[in-house]
Design an enzyme around this catalytic site. Structure first.
Site, mmCIF file in Angstrom:
data_model
loop_
_atom_site.group_PDB
_atom_site.id
_atom_site.type_symbol
_atom_site.label_atom_id
_atom_site.label_comp_id
_atom_site.label_asym_id
_atom_site.label_seq_id
_atom_site.Cartn_x
_atom_site.Cartn_y
_atom_site.Cartn_z
ATOM 1 N N GLY A 64 0.770 -1.023 -0.063
ATOM 2 C CA GLY A 64 0.133 0.060 0.120
ATOM 3 C C GLY A 64 0.781 1.235 0.021
ATOM 4 C CD GLU A 136 2.379 -5.438 6.437
ATOM 5 O OE1 GLU A 136 2.051 -5.415 5.171
ATOM 6 O OE2 GLU A 136 2.953 -6.439 6.908
#
Length: 333
Positions: A64, A136
């Site tokens: 993203g 992440e």
């Protein structure tokens, strides 16, 4: 300007990711455009299958557009943060539910959000150049895009290992653990894509190109041993006690580089995901994403890894023992 291109021919609808300077990182427009296209193709009789490729040989999708999310969060524009993740997760659900064959050709890195638009699909072809990871926790975030559903369904301990450490899985190893369905040499990807575009049945296009995966270079026994259902602190303690084990030392280093809060959040989400449906996981991840992007660790992690790139984040707290469990509960919801 759109960062995706599409074409329909011979019963195949193709989505080409085309944002090379950002390694096809999914910004809001790409997420929105892909959703509209796929939604239209659900009922289009001219589209019998979907093919997702990259216009760049450098990456399939780097995830993203997390830098834009950080900018919005720092500006207090939490509505934009929610809009992005809501749209991205809706796209991931559409991929999972797509009623026609959905084929992703992964001939390079596929990180984070890149897995959301591939792993949920029916067919995921990787080459030796493919590199898959959910990194992440190193940026003060947590694995999302439905990963809290698919990670706990991998072989014993593998999902928790990937989610906590951000470890990279290459090529045929992705097939061995279930993240990919076929391994094809990179040199064959052009011909494979052309055959699929021509309308050739997928099994025929893959025939003679698919390499049999009979094993894996991953230390599955060690992963299963260390990444059990124990709390994160116990996992780290066990790894630290493995004196003389280079793999354990490397794994501890990966965990030490992550946000302690993100590690605890990630472990809890993966545990919950093991007994949840995909839509339940995505709903839980949306709440978690809204909350964790408001924390200092998120802004600091993205700064260190993606903005200043000094790889030296100052996470707070810096130790697992000091993680605020009330904050973890609020993030998870």
């Amino acid at each position: 300007m759109s960062f995706i291109r599409t074409r329909v021919a011979n019963g195949v609808g193709e989505i080409i990711l085309d944002r090379p300077k950002a390694l096809n990182a999914l910004d809001q427009t790409m997420v929105d455009d892909m959703f509209v296209v796929l939604k239209d193709w659900v009922g289009d009789p001219q589209v019998q299958s979907v093919l997702v490729t990259s216009a760049s040989d450098r990456a399939f999708c780097a995830g993203g557009d997390i830098r834009a999310i950080r900018d919005a969060a720092l500006a207090g524009d939490h509505a934009s943060v929610t809009r992005y993740f809501s749209a991205e997760y809706e796209l991931d659900q559409l991929v999972a539910d797509f009623p026609k064959p959905y084929i992703a050709l992964i001939d390079g890195p596929a990180l984070g959000g890149g897995l959301g638009i591939s792993v949920h699909g029916e067919v995921r072809v990787v080459s030796e150049k493919a590199m898959i990871a959910m990194p992440e926790t190193a940026i003060g975030f947590m694995p999302d895009v439905g990963s809290t559903y698919f990670l706990p369904r991998l072989p014993a301990g593998v999902g928790l290992w990937l989610g906590l450490t951000g470890a990279r899985v290459h090529g045929s190893d992705a097939v061995a653990i279930g993240l990919a369905t076929h391994h094809v040499p990179s040199a064959e990807f052009g011909g494979l894509a052309d055959d699929i575009r021509s309308g050739m049945p997928l099994a025929q296009a893959l025939s003679g190109r698919t390499e049999t995966v009979s094993g894996t270079s991953l230390p599955l026994a060690k992963i299963a041993e260390y990444f059990s259902d124990d709390p994160v602190a116990a996992i780290v303690g066990g790894l630290r006690g493995a004196v003389g084990d280079d793999w354990a030392a490397q794994t501890v280093a990966q965990l030490d580089a992550a946000s302690p809060t993100s590690l605890v959040v990630t472990a809890a989400l993966i545990e919950l995901g093991a007994r949840s449906t995909l839509d339940e996981c995505l709903e839980r991840e949306l709440h978690a994403a809204e909350q964790i992007t408001r924390t200092p660790d998120f802004a600091e992690g993205v700064r260190a890894v993606l903005v200043d790139k000094d790889r030296n984040p100052a996470f707070s707290p810096a130790e697992l023992a000091d993680v605020d469990l009330e904050l973890v509960t609020r993030i998870i919801g």
